[in-house]
Design an enzyme around this catalytic site. Structure first.
Site, PDB file in Angstrom:
ATOM      1  N   LYS A 281       5.511  -0.292 -16.751  1.00  0.00           N
ATOM      2  CA  LYS A 281       6.238   0.917 -15.983  1.00  0.00           C
ATOM      3  C   LYS A 281       7.563   0.183 -16.211  1.00  0.00           C
ATOM      4  CE  LYS A 281       2.483   3.371 -14.772  1.00  0.00           C
ATOM      5  NZ  LYS A 281       1.895   4.243 -14.258  1.00  0.00           N
TER       6      LYS A 281
ATOM      7  N   ASP B 238       0.574  -4.556 -16.074  1.00  0.00           N
ATOM      8  CA  ASP B 238       1.692  -3.604 -15.838  1.00  0.00           C
ATOM      9  C   ASP B 238       2.842  -4.605 -16.683  1.00  0.00           C
ATOM     10  OD1 ASP B 238       0.555  -1.177 -15.151  1.00  0.00           O
ATOM     11  OD2 ASP B 238       0.730  -2.577 -12.635  1.00  0.00           O
TER      12      ASP B 238
ATOM     13  N   MET C 290       7.388   2.670  -2.576  1.00  0.00           N
ATOM     14  CA  MET C 290       8.315   3.694  -3.221  1.00  0.00           C
ATOM     15  C   MET C 290       8.945   5.320  -2.058  1.00  0.00           C
ATOM     16  SD  MET C 290       4.845   4.601  -6.038  1.00  0.00           S
ATOM     17  CE  MET C 290       3.551   5.376  -4.855  1.00  0.00           C
TER      18      MET C 290
HETATM   19  N1  SAH Z   1      -0.697  -0.402  -5.691  1.00  0.00           N
HETATM   20  C1  SAH Z   1       0.053  -0.881  -5.064  1.00  0.00           C
HETATM   21  C2  SAH Z   1       1.462  -0.067  -4.808  1.00  0.00           C
HETATM   22  C3  SAH Z   1       1.768   0.495  -5.779  1.00  0.00           C
HETATM   23  S1  SAH Z   1       3.136   1.461  -6.012  1.00  0.00           S
HETATM   24  C4  SAH Z   1       0.374  -2.519  -3.680  1.00  0.00           C
HETATM   25  O1  SAH Z   1      -1.473  -2.383  -2.855  1.00  0.00           O
HETATM   26  O2  SAH Z   1       1.268  -3.228  -3.832  1.00  0.00           O
HETATM   27  C5  SAH Z   1       4.456   0.160  -5.886  1.00  0.00           C
HETATM   28  C6  SAH Z   1       5.305   0.547  -4.793  1.00  0.00           C
HETATM   29  O3  SAH Z   1       4.766  -1.068  -4.245  1.00  0.00           O
HETATM   30  C7  SAH Z   1       6.043  -0.021  -4.218  1.00  0.00           C
HETATM   31  O4  SAH Z   1       7.709   1.006  -5.270  1.00  0.00           O
HETATM   32  C8  SAH Z   1       6.864  -0.913  -3.420  1.00  0.00           C
HETATM   33  O5  SAH Z   1       6.568  -0.155  -2.595  1.00  0.00           O
HETATM   34  C9  SAH Z   1       5.717  -1.662  -3.535  1.00  0.00           C
HETATM   35  N2  SAH Z   1       5.423  -3.241  -3.865  1.00  0.00           N
HETATM   36  C10 SAH Z   1       4.434  -3.599  -4.279  1.00  0.00           C
HETATM   37  N3  SAH Z   1       5.298  -4.905  -4.514  1.00  0.00           N
HETATM   38  C11 SAH Z   1       6.489  -5.308  -4.238  1.00  0.00           C
HETATM   39  C12 SAH Z   1       6.818  -5.985  -3.763  1.00  0.00           C
HETATM   40  N4  SAH Z   1       6.454  -6.693  -4.225  1.00  0.00           N
HETATM   41  N5  SAH Z   1       7.696  -6.166  -3.126  1.00  0.00           N
HETATM   42  C13 SAH Z   1       8.270  -4.920  -2.184  1.00  0.00           C
HETATM   43  N6  SAH Z   1       7.490  -3.747  -2.572  1.00  0.00           N
HETATM   44  C14 SAH Z   1       6.382  -3.780  -3.411  1.00  0.00           C
END
Ligand code: SAH
Length: 496
Positions: free
Chosen positions: A55, A33, A169
């Site tokens: 994205k 990504d 999200m």
């Molecule tokens: N597969 C990922 C989630 C992807 S969806 C996981 O397991 O973490 C993307 C969402 O993850 C973002 O909109 C946010 O809500 C969260 N996210 C991912 N990394 C983040 C970070 N470093 N800090 C805060 N939110 C994060």
């Protein structure tokens, strides 16, 4: 052969699993990504193909179908493919769709779980997801229901469950979510912690209540925690001594990591801008090889840098080659480099500069004596001249040369935008001026010792920090004392 769906964790590169690092190290293709952490991509072989598939918020991204086709094509063609995904690949990440496409095409795949942001981000903000007496459930829910096409969330049911609610999200829909949860019966005073860019130096925690969530200044990407546990504040990461600061490391890649690691440990973001390179000596190393062959004929061998150690020691054929020659190191870093080769320095001066080394070395014996000084092509004459004045016969041999490097302009720009820069030798100062110029200096300049500082001042640079102990630890400690963490970091929820 295999497509690995690898969870990269939420940002801190230390949160990648060992299995993830293993498969990255032998990847032929990495599909990642846009926001993937650069140091994780660096774990793949230099020659590996790196494909970015989105994205950007509201920007172009590769449609999921195309990503699936890409993975099937590369895996089917027999390549070792790593599909690197933020957090865990099977948590709100469409890793399941990728696995299904691979399965349907008969392409072998493996899922390497990652630490999901749902768990790691609250942990880095000091919010435990469960606490005895506060909750018995944790619900992880997406605030972006349409993206998964999996029907609607029953928010009143989530509210009835209570406990801890972790929303991913959910920044854009936070007002709606808060309304729904309150309609479902949750107290408007329920604590909320929203953590943006968790586990990274940019991490920011906003604390509010369910009633205040809609109007709170929160930007994406954030994990929003709703529930009694969000009222706990066990902050640790944001309290680190250099948290949220950006610091430039000017050392060459081979030695940068020791300094970078120390800065990252204190919560800083690091821009590695290598301004010098270490190259072979002018004579190709013939002089050094000859000196190494005759090392036992010296009374002392004095090392003034770890680089000299790294160049000299591998030339010794036998662990006993030093014979009765004693070994001096200018400071603990150089002594540590010697220790890596199982050579324990006989002398490390109390202050880590050439003047101190000179003072602590004994005068030459009456019969005369010889000192070998393997060192950089360009160096100060304090040590050899001083030793000669004390009756020693001194052989100075060139162990390496430093050249100015040519880092990309994007790195120079990133360095100029940093909070501080570190110089660990005079050559890093002059290298930086050649590569970037004085105008690109960040506000705070930190030098490892008086010699480096003097070089900086001679070039019109104001030195803000000079390490009283001339080691990497000393440099980092002195910088932390003067710079401190990013000012807004530990302040309560407010402006943005
Ligand atoms: N597969 C990922 C989630 C992807 S969806 C996981 O397991 O973490 C993307 C969402 O993850 C973002 O909109 C946010 O809500 C969260 N996210 C991912 N990394 C983040 C970070 N470093 N800090 C805060 N939110 C994060």
């Amino acid at each position: 052969m295999t497509v690995y769906l690898v969870g990269a964790g939420p940002g801190d590169p230390g949160l990648l699993t060992r299995r993830g690092a293993e498969v990255l190290a032998r990847a032929e293709v990495v599909v990642h990504d846009r926001l993937s952490v650069a140091s994780l991509l660096d774990l793949a072989p230099a020659g590996a193909e790196r494909i970015s598939v989105g994205k950007t918020p509201r920007g172009p991204s590769t449609p999921q179908d195309e990503i699936n086709v890409l993975l099937v094509a590369r895996g089917g063609a027999g390549q070792e493919v790593v599909r690197l995904k933020g957090g865990d690949p099977f948590v709100f990440a469409r890793g399941g769709e990728e696995a299904a496409a691979l399965q349907a095409a008969g392409v072998a795949f493996e899922v390497v779980p990652g630490i999901t942001s749902a768990v790691a981000v609250p942990a880095y903000a000091g919010v435990p997801l469960t606490a005895r007496g506060l909750n018995t459930t944790v619900t992880v829910v997406t605030g972006h229901e349409d993206s998964l096409g999996g029907g609607r969330t029953d928010w009143p049911a989530v509210a009835r469950l209570g406990g801890t609610i972790v929303v991913l999200m959910g920044v854009a829909t936070r007002g709606f979510i808060a309304e729904q949860l309150m309609d479902g019966g949750l107290d408007p005073a329920t604590p909320v912690a929203a953590v943006r860019w968790g586990t990274r130096p940019e991490q920011e925690t906003v604390r509010t209540t369910l009633a205040g969530l809609g109007a709170a200044a929160i930007a994406s990407p954030a994990v929003i925690v709703v529930g009694a546990v969000a009222g706990l504040d066990l902050a640790w990461y944001e309290r680190r001594a250099l948290f949220g600061r950006t610091v430039v490391v000017t050392r060459p890649p081979a030695t940068a990591s020791a300094l970078t690691g120390r800065l990252v440990h204190l919560g800083a973001g690091v821009v590695e801008l290598p301004v010098i390179e270490i190259g072979d000596p002018e004579d190709g190393g013939a002089g050094l090889a000859a000196a190494a062959a005759g090392v036992a004929t010296y009374d002392w061998v004095a090392f003034t840098s770890a680089n000299a150690v790294e160049r000299f020691l591998p030339l010794l054929r036998d662990a006993r080659a030093f014979g009765s020659a004693k070994v001096a190191a200018i400071g603990p870093g150089t002594a540590a480099a010697l220790a890596e080769h199982r050579v324990v320095a006989d002398l490390v001066p109390a202050r880590f500069v050439a003047e101190a080394l000179l003072e602590d070395l004994p005068p030459a014996p009456a019969r005369g004596g010889r000192v070998l000084v393997p060192r950089a092509a360009v160096a100060r004459e304090v040590l050899p001249e001083g030793l000669r004045a004390r009756g020693w016969q001194v052989d100075v041999v060139e162990a390496y040369r430093t050249r100015t490097a040519s880092p990309p302009a994007s790195l120079v720009a990133a360095a100029a935008g940093a909070d501080a820069i570190t110089f660990t030798s005079s050559s890093t100062v002059t290298g930086f001026l050649e590569v970037a110029g004085r105008g690109a200096l960040p506000p705070v300049v930190a030098c490892i010792g008086p010699v480096t500082s003097a070089t900086a001042r001679r070039h019109g640079i104001t030195v803000d920090v000079e390490a009283p102990v001339h080691t990497l630890d000393g440099l980092v400690a002195a910088l932390a004392e003067v710079l401190g963490p990013r000012p807004s970091a530990s302040a309560p929820a407010s402006s943005r």
